[in-house]
Design a protein around this motif. Structure first.
Motif, PDB file in Angstrom:
ATOM      1  N   VAL A  31       0.841  -1.200   0.000  1.00  0.00           N
ATOM      2  CA  VAL A  31       0.000   0.000   0.000  1.00  0.00           C
ATOM      3  C   VAL A  31       0.876   1.251   0.000  1.00  0.00           C
ATOM      4  N   GLY A  32       1.952   1.227   0.787  1.00  0.00           N
ATOM      5  CA  GLY A  32       2.857   2.374   0.861  1.00  0.00           C
ATOM      6  C   GLY A  32       3.539   2.661  -0.463  1.00  0.00           C
ATOM      7  N   LEU A  33       3.947   1.618  -1.168  1.00  0.00           N
ATOM      8  CA  LEU A  33       4.541   1.831  -2.494  1.00  0.00           C
ATOM      9  C   LEU A  33       3.537   2.468  -3.442  1.00  0.00           C
ATOM     10  N   GLY A  34       2.293   2.014  -3.365  1.00  0.00           N
ATOM     11  CA  GLY A  34       1.254   2.612  -4.201  1.00  0.00           C
ATOM     12  C   GLY A  34       1.036   4.072  -3.874  1.00  0.00           C
ATOM     13  N   MET A  35       1.151   4.416  -2.604  1.00  0.00           N
ATOM     14  CA  MET A  35       0.979   5.814  -2.213  1.00  0.00           C
ATOM     15  C   MET A  35       2.195   6.657  -2.581  1.00  0.00           C
ATOM     16  N   LEU A  36       3.383   6.069  -2.547  1.00  0.00           N
ATOM     17  CA  LEU A  36       4.587   6.817  -2.911  1.00  0.00           C
ATOM     18  C   LEU A  36       4.621   7.135  -4.403  1.00  0.00           C
ATOM     19  N   VAL A  37       3.983   6.285  -5.199  1.00  0.00           N
ATOM     20  CA  VAL A  37       3.951   6.516  -6.645  1.00  0.00           C
ATOM     21  C   VAL A  37       3.120   7.754  -6.967  1.00  0.00           C
ATOM     22  N   ARG A  38       2.026   7.947  -6.213  1.00  0.00           N
ATOM     23  CA  ARG A  38       1.172   9.116  -6.428  1.00  0.00           C
ATOM     24  C   ARG A  38       1.758  10.323  -5.708  1.00  0.00           C
ATOM     25  N   SER A  39       1.922  11.393  -6.418  1.00  0.00           N
ATOM     26  CA  SER A  39       2.504  12.588  -5.797  1.00  0.00           C
ATOM     27  C   SER A  39       1.538  13.259  -4.827  1.00  0.00           C
ATOM     28  N   SER A  40       0.239  13.044  -4.994  1.00  0.00           N
ATOM     29  CA  SER A  40      -0.740  13.718  -4.136  1.00  0.00           C
ATOM     30  C   SER A  40      -0.752  13.150  -2.719  1.00  0.00           C
ATOM     31  N   THR A  41      -0.297  11.924  -2.530  1.00  0.00           N
ATOM     32  CA  THR A  41      -0.292  11.319  -1.196  1.00  0.00           C
ATOM     33  C   THR A  41       1.122  11.194  -0.641  1.00  0.00           C
ATOM     34  N   ARG A  42       2.072  11.871  -1.219  1.00  0.00           N
ATOM     35  CA  ARG A  42       3.455  11.781  -0.775  1.00  0.00           C
ATOM     36  C   ARG A  42       3.732  12.822   0.305  1.00  0.00           C
ATOM     37  N   LYS A  43       3.152  12.613   1.468  1.00  0.00           N
ATOM     38  CA  LYS A  43       3.342  13.511   2.599  1.00  0.00           C
ATOM     39  C   LYS A  43       4.175  12.790   3.646  1.00  0.00           C
ATOM     40  N   LEU A  44       4.848  13.557   4.513  1.00  0.00           N
ATOM     41  CA  LEU A  44       5.824  12.997   5.447  1.00  0.00           C
ATOM     42  C   LEU A  44       5.319  11.808   6.261  1.00  0.00           C
ATOM     43  N   PRO A  45       4.134  11.868   6.884  1.00  0.00           N
ATOM     44  CA  PRO A  45       3.709  10.716   7.683  1.00  0.00           C
ATOM     45  C   PRO A  45       3.579   9.438   6.856  1.00  0.00           C
ATOM     46  N   PHE A  46       3.045   9.566   5.652  1.00  0.00           N
ATOM     47  CA  PHE A  46       2.829   8.391   4.816  1.00  0.00           C
ATOM     48  C   PHE A  46       4.139   7.876   4.228  1.00  0.00           C
ATOM     49  N   VAL A  47       5.053   8.783   3.959  1.00  0.00           N
ATOM     50  CA  VAL A  47       6.379   8.373   3.486  1.00  0.00           C
ATOM     51  C   VAL A  47       7.100   7.597   4.586  1.00  0.00           C
ATOM     52  N   LEU A  48       7.034   8.090   5.825  1.00  0.00           N
ATOM     53  CA  LEU A  48       7.673   7.382   6.940  1.00  0.00           C
ATOM     54  C   LEU A  48       7.050   6.003   7.149  1.00  0.00           C
ATOM     55  N   MET A  49       5.734   5.928   7.086  1.00  0.00           N
ATOM     56  CA  MET A  49       5.069   4.629   7.251  1.00  0.00           C
ATOM     57  C   MET A  49       5.474   3.662   6.145  1.00  0.00           C
ATOM     58  N   ALA A  50       5.496   4.145   4.908  1.00  0.00           N
ATOM     59  CA  ALA A  50       5.869   3.278   3.781  1.00  0.00           C
ATOM     60  C   ALA A  50       7.312   2.807   3.907  1.00  0.00           C
ATOM     61  N   ILE A  51       8.223   3.716   4.256  1.00  0.00           N
ATOM     62  CA  ILE A  51       9.636   3.340   4.402  1.00  0.00           C
ATOM     63  C   ILE A  51       9.803   2.340   5.547  1.00  0.00           C
ATOM     64  N   GLY A  52       9.093   2.550   6.645  1.00  0.00           N
ATOM     65  CA  GLY A  52       9.172   1.616   7.767  1.00  0.00           C
ATOM     66  C   GLY A  52       8.694   0.225   7.396  1.00  0.00           C
ATOM     67  N   HIS A  53       7.579   0.153   6.669  1.00  0.00           N
ATOM     68  CA  HIS A  53       7.073  -1.159   6.236  1.00  0.00           C
ATOM     69  C   HIS A  53       8.026  -1.810   5.234  1.00  0.00           C
ATOM     70  N   LEU A  54       8.574  -1.010   4.328  1.00  0.00           N
ATOM     71  CA  LEU A  54       9.542  -1.561   3.374  1.00  0.00           C
ATOM     72  C   LEU A  54      10.794  -2.071   4.091  1.00  0.00           C
ATOM     73  N   ALA A  55      11.290  -1.317   5.068  1.00  0.00           N
ATOM     74  CA  ALA A  55      12.474  -1.744   5.821  1.00  0.00           C
ATOM     75  C   ALA A  55      12.196  -3.030   6.595  1.00  0.00           C
ATOM     76  N   THR A  56      11.013  -3.120   7.184  1.00  0.00           N
ATOM     77  CA  THR A  56      10.633  -4.340   7.905  1.00  0.00           C
ATOM     78  C   THR A  56      10.597  -5.529   6.964  1.00  0.00           C
ATOM     79  N   THR A  57       9.962  -5.358   5.826  1.00  0.00           N
ATOM     80  CA  THR A  57       9.833  -6.455   4.864  1.00  0.00           C
ATOM     81  C   THR A  57      11.193  -6.892   4.338  1.00  0.00           C
ATOM     82  N   VAL A  58      12.037  -5.946   3.977  1.00  0.00           N
ATOM     83  CA  VAL A  58      13.371  -6.278   3.477  1.00  0.00           C
ATOM     84  C   VAL A  58      14.190  -6.967   4.567  1.00  0.00           C
ATOM     85  N   GLY A  59      14.100  -6.482   5.795  1.00  0.00           N
ATOM     86  CA  GLY A  59      14.834  -7.101   6.899  1.00  0.00           C
ATOM     87  C   GLY A  59      14.386  -8.516   7.174  1.00  0.00           C
TER      88      GLY A  59
END
Length: 160
Positions: free
Chosen positions: A78-106
């Protein structure tokens, strides 16, 4: 400008809103599960100095870890989908997406590490570490979101 939509598909604003709600809900669940893992580890380290399996280990570590991993994978998608759209690329959502991506990669890295020929299976005990560490970033995103919403609500309350 002409916008072409499929019949029966929701307007783009509703899609964004549902993605935001999904990411916030998923993030809340994964952070709560990670808090359970961290609480168990902190209590064990504070009392006996090591983390042992005990009667609460399955309930406070194993089950929450599985739930946190599944929700982190969903949050990463979901976070990757939101990062692709520029309208939802706000700091809280970017942090949440990066955190979920880091968790998944780890988590994927620990699983791959534990499948090497010399692995003993004890390597999987490291699995909660990327979950808790990645979810700290997600928690920061939720904190920023709460802070921004409380500020906007207080500004609205002051206007006549």
């Amino acid at each position: 400008m002409v916008t072409i939509r499929r019949v029966g598909s929701p307007p783009p604003s509703r899609v964004r809103l549902s993605a935001v709600r999904a990411l916030v809900g998923i993030s809340t669940i994964s952070v709560a599960c990670s808090a359970s893992i961290a609480l168990y580890a902190a209590a064990q380290l504070a009392t006996i100095g090591i983390i042992e399996t005990g009667p609460l280990f399955e309930i406070m570590v194993v089950l929450p870890a599985v739930i946190a991993i599944v929700t982190s994978i969903l949050g990463a998608l979901v976070g990757l989908g939101m990062l692709v759209r520029s309208s939802t690329r706000k700091l809280p959502f970017v942090l949440m997406a990066i955190g979920h991506l880091a968790t998944t990669v780890g988590v994927v890295a620990v699983v791959i590490w534990s499948t090497r020929p010399s692995a003993s299976g004890w390597d999987l005990l490291l699995l909660p570490a990327p979950v808790v560490l990645g979810q700290l970033v997600v928690l920061a995103g939720l904190g920023v979101l709460i802070l921004l919403r409380s500020r906007s609500n207080s500004v609205r309350g002051q206007q006549p």
